[in-house]
Design a protein around this motif. Structure first.
Motif, PDB file in Angstrom:
ATOM      1  N   PHE A 179       0.863  -1.181   0.000  1.00  0.00           N
ATOM      2  CA  PHE A 179       0.000   0.000   0.000  1.00  0.00           C
ATOM      3  C   PHE A 179       0.901   1.233   0.000  1.00  0.00           C
ATOM      4  N   CYS A 180       0.507   2.271  -0.753  1.00  0.00           N
ATOM      5  CA  CYS A 180       1.363   3.451  -0.841  1.00  0.00           C
ATOM      6  C   CYS A 180       0.537   4.698  -1.123  1.00  0.00           C
ATOM      7  N   THR A 181       1.177   5.842  -0.964  1.00  0.00           N
ATOM      8  CA  THR A 181       0.554   7.141  -1.214  1.00  0.00           C
ATOM      9  C   THR A 181      -0.019   7.214  -2.623  1.00  0.00           C
ATOM     10  N   GLY A 182      -1.190   7.819  -2.742  1.00  0.00           N
ATOM     11  CA  GLY A 182      -1.824   8.014  -4.040  1.00  0.00           C
ATOM     12  C   GLY A 182      -3.286   8.363  -3.862  1.00  0.00           C
ATOM     13  N   LEU A 183      -3.985   8.558  -4.964  1.00  0.00           N
ATOM     14  CA  LEU A 183      -5.421   8.801  -4.891  1.00  0.00           C
ATOM     15  C   LEU A 183      -6.102   7.570  -4.313  1.00  0.00           C
ATOM     16  N   GLY A 184      -6.669   7.703  -3.130  1.00  0.00           N
ATOM     17  CA  GLY A 184      -7.381   6.587  -2.528  1.00  0.00           C
ATOM     18  C   GLY A 184      -6.517   5.489  -1.960  1.00  0.00           C
ATOM     19  N   ILE A 185      -5.206   5.657  -1.895  1.00  0.00           N
ATOM     20  CA  ILE A 185      -4.207   4.675  -1.461  1.00  0.00           C
ATOM     21  C   ILE A 185      -4.068   3.549  -2.490  1.00  0.00           C
ATOM     22  N   THR A 186      -2.962   3.538  -3.186  1.00  0.00           N
ATOM     23  CA  THR A 186      -2.694   2.561  -4.243  1.00  0.00           C
ATOM     24  C   THR A 186      -2.305   1.208  -3.649  1.00  0.00           C
ATOM     25  N   ILE A 187      -2.761   0.124  -4.296  1.00  0.00           N
ATOM     26  CA  ILE A 187      -2.484  -1.243  -3.842  1.00  0.00           C
ATOM     27  C   ILE A 187      -1.760  -2.013  -4.941  1.00  0.00           C
ATOM     28  N   TRP A 188      -0.707  -2.764  -4.548  1.00  0.00           N
ATOM     29  CA  TRP A 188      -0.002  -3.691  -5.423  1.00  0.00           C
ATOM     30  C   TRP A 188       0.032  -5.064  -4.750  1.00  0.00           C
ATOM     31  N   SER A 189       0.163  -6.119  -5.552  1.00  0.00           N
ATOM     32  CA  SER A 189       0.334  -7.461  -4.987  1.00  0.00           C
ATOM     33  C   SER A 189       1.503  -8.164  -5.668  1.00  0.00           C
ATOM     34  N   SER A 190       2.091  -9.136  -4.951  1.00  0.00           N
ATOM     35  CA  SER A 190       3.244  -9.857  -5.486  1.00  0.00           C
ATOM     36  C   SER A 190       3.355 -11.224  -4.826  1.00  0.00           C
ATOM     37  N   PRO A 191       3.812 -12.241  -5.578  1.00  0.00           N
ATOM     38  CA  PRO A 191       4.077 -13.540  -4.962  1.00  0.00           C
ATOM     39  C   PRO A 191       5.460 -13.629  -4.337  1.00  0.00           C
ATOM     40  N   ASP A 192       6.348 -12.631  -4.642  1.00  0.00           N
ATOM     41  CA  ASP A 192       7.756 -12.777  -4.268  1.00  0.00           C
ATOM     42  C   ASP A 192       8.444 -11.468  -3.860  1.00  0.00           C
ATOM     43  N   MET A 193       7.709 -10.372  -3.768  1.00  0.00           N
ATOM     44  CA  MET A 193       8.255  -9.041  -3.478  1.00  0.00           C
ATOM     45  C   MET A 193       9.202  -8.545  -4.572  1.00  0.00           C
ATOM     46  N   GLU A 194       9.125  -9.155  -5.753  1.00  0.00           N
ATOM     47  CA  GLU A 194       9.945  -8.716  -6.888  1.00  0.00           C
ATOM     48  C   GLU A 194       9.081  -8.362  -8.101  1.00  0.00           C
ATOM     49  N   ASN A 195       8.070  -9.153  -8.370  1.00  0.00           N
ATOM     50  CA  ASN A 195       7.180  -8.923  -9.500  1.00  0.00           C
ATOM     51  C   ASN A 195       5.814  -8.492  -8.963  1.00  0.00           C
ATOM     52  N   TRP A 196       5.367  -7.293  -9.387  1.00  0.00           N
ATOM     53  CA  TRP A 196       4.217  -6.656  -8.774  1.00  0.00           C
ATOM     54  C   TRP A 196       3.095  -6.419  -9.779  1.00  0.00           C
ATOM     55  N   THR A 197       1.871  -6.600  -9.313  1.00  0.00           N
ATOM     56  CA  THR A 197       0.674  -6.345 -10.101  1.00  0.00           C
ATOM     57  C   THR A 197      -0.157  -5.277  -9.406  1.00  0.00           C
ATOM     58  N   LYS A 198      -0.577  -4.262 -10.159  1.00  0.00           N
ATOM     59  CA  LYS A 198      -1.409  -3.219  -9.555  1.00  0.00           C
ATOM     60  C   LYS A 198      -2.817  -3.743  -9.343  1.00  0.00           C
ATOM     61  N   GLU A 199      -3.341  -3.519  -8.141  1.00  0.00           N
ATOM     62  CA  GLU A 199      -4.657  -4.043  -7.762  1.00  0.00           C
ATOM     63  C   GLU A 199      -5.710  -2.944  -7.612  1.00  0.00           C
ATOM     64  N   GLY A 200      -5.377  -1.711  -7.977  1.00  0.00           N
ATOM     65  CA  GLY A 200      -6.347  -0.628  -7.831  1.00  0.00           C
ATOM     66  C   GLY A 200      -6.051   0.214  -6.609  1.00  0.00           C
ATOM     67  N   ARG A 201      -7.101   0.534  -5.840  1.00  0.00           N
ATOM     68  CA  ARG A 201      -6.915   1.385  -4.673  1.00  0.00           C
ATOM     69  C   ARG A 201      -7.929   1.038  -3.595  1.00  0.00           C
ATOM     70  N   VAL A 202      -7.655   1.533  -2.401  1.00  0.00           N
ATOM     71  CA  VAL A 202      -8.527   1.244  -1.268  1.00  0.00           C
ATOM     72  C   VAL A 202      -9.854   1.979  -1.406  1.00  0.00           C
ATOM     73  N   PHE A 203      -9.790   3.287  -1.704  1.00  0.00           N
ATOM     74  CA  PHE A 203     -10.991   4.115  -1.794  1.00  0.00           C
ATOM     75  C   PHE A 203     -11.234   4.552  -3.236  1.00  0.00           C
ATOM     76  N   ASP A 204     -12.391   4.213  -3.767  1.00  0.00           N
ATOM     77  CA  ASP A 204     -12.777   4.724  -5.079  1.00  0.00           C
ATOM     78  C   ASP A 204     -13.202   6.181  -4.988  1.00  0.00           C
ATOM     79  N   GLN A 205     -13.730   6.562  -3.845  1.00  0.00           N
ATOM     80  CA  GLN A 205     -14.117   7.945  -3.590  1.00  0.00           C
ATOM     81  C   GLN A 205     -13.563   8.376  -2.236  1.00  0.00           C
ATOM     82  N   THR A 206     -13.192   9.622  -2.130  1.00  0.00           N
ATOM     83  CA  THR A 206     -12.698  10.138  -0.860  1.00  0.00           C
ATOM     84  C   THR A 206     -13.813  10.079   0.183  1.00  0.00           C
TER      85      THR A 206
END
Length: 325
Positions: free
Chosen positions: A39-66
């Motif tokens: 999880f990181c700074t961004g609009l609505g808090i950006t989310i990424w996922s990974s099986p190995d902490m090396e290859n990452w897939t963007k999963e969207g964000r926590v909040f679609d609306q503030t």
């Protein structure tokens, strides 16, 4: 507004694609089963996922609306949610996040919960619980951003937080992790004396932020960031550390200098590959300790990128990470 629209479009275009290098700011990570979620700074808090902490897939964000409470509380909120923290406790994931006007202590820390981090799970749903703490100009000489949760030896939860102003704070939380414990208990855990009186964004030599407490080796290690991020090639962020036997402190560096007096021992800073490196978290995953942070890539237009380094421990139980990568 144009920047916000671009970021939203980018989230749609890049979701589902796999990246080995990702552009992030203020990263934190949680492990659920065989996946890591960032999880990181961004609009609505950006989310990424990974099986190995090396290859990452963007999963969207926590909040679609503030959340509505944000616009009702902050008149000058610009849209980005900053500096999250993610923890797991009592069957729930707690996601803490910051909302603020840049360079001011008109700030709040909120919290949302979810029973799972897997977006494909039918139970996946972020539920917002609103404000945990708020800083008000003229009332508070501290800034309610950069939250991080830690538990003491008695499993009592605490939140460390803060950026610039009069240093970094620690406040006891209620066991529900959504409110300040009563009676209230607050501590200052680190600060740097400013050499002159200033206001708002320019902290001069008093720049300190992003506390993260990591319990290991019989100590509480307080990681902090000195100096400045967010300035591209001019960023001189660096990660410092002190430690204490009690979570409330006092925290001291390797030389015995108190972190209430500007103390801190260097963990990681810029090198031939990176401008400033900072805003870190620390974790134990599968028996290994890791430092997670962001840096500004000297070989890619000073873009902010994810850095993950394994933590080793020297003979005196101080954290050591590779300085050369």
């Amino acid at each position: 507004m144009k920047q916000s629209i671009f970021i939203i479009i980018a989230l749609v275009l890049f979701s589902g694609k796999v990246f080995s290098q990702i552009f992030v700011h203020d990263p934190v990570i949680a492990q659920q089963n065989d996946k890591y979620y960032l999880f990181c700074t961004g609009l609505g808090i950006t989310i990424w996922s990974s099986p190995d902490m090396e290859n990452w897939t963007k999963e969207g964000r926590v909040f679609d609306q503030t959340p509505q409470w944000v616009s009702e509380t902050l008149d000058d909120f610009a849209g980005h949610m900053w500096a999250p923290d993610i923890i797991y406790n009592n069957g729930q994931y707690f996601l803490y996040y910051s909302v603020s006007a840049f360079g001011k202590n008109t700030s709040c820390i909120g919290v949302a919960t979810n029973s799972t981090l897997n977006p494909e799970d039918t139970d996946y749903k972020w539920v917002d619980h609103g404000i945990v703490i708020q800083s008000v100009p003229g009332r508070d000489d501290w800034n309610a951003i950069d939250p991080a949760i830690a538990f003491d030896d008695d499993e009592q939860p605490w939140m460390s937080f803060g950026s610039f102003w009069n240093g970094l704070k620690l406040v006891k939380l209620d066991n529900d992790l959504k409110n300040i414990a009563q009676p209230e208990e607050w501590h200052t855990i680190a600060k740097r004396q400013r050499s002159f009186d200033i206001e708002e964004a320019d902290a001069g030599d008093g720049a300190i932020e992003a506390p993260f407490i990591f319990k290991q080796n019989g100590y509480y290690y307080l990681f902090v960031s000195f100096d400045y991020c967010c300035r591209g090639a001019e960023s001189n962020y660096k990660i410092m550390v002190g430690r204490a036997k009690n979570i409330e402190g006092p925290y001291f560096d390797k030389n015995g200098k108190s972190m209430l007096n500007g103390g801190g021992s260097l963990v990681l800073k810029g090198n031939e590959n990176w401008y400033g490196i900072g805003h870190n978290a620390a974790y134990t995953f599968d028996g290994k300790d890791y430092l997670v942070c962001h840096g500004y890539d000297k070989h890619d237009n000073a873009r902010q990128k994810l850095i993950i380094r394994e933590i080793q421990w020297d003979k005196n139980d101080w954290p050591v990470v590779d300085q050369t990568k």
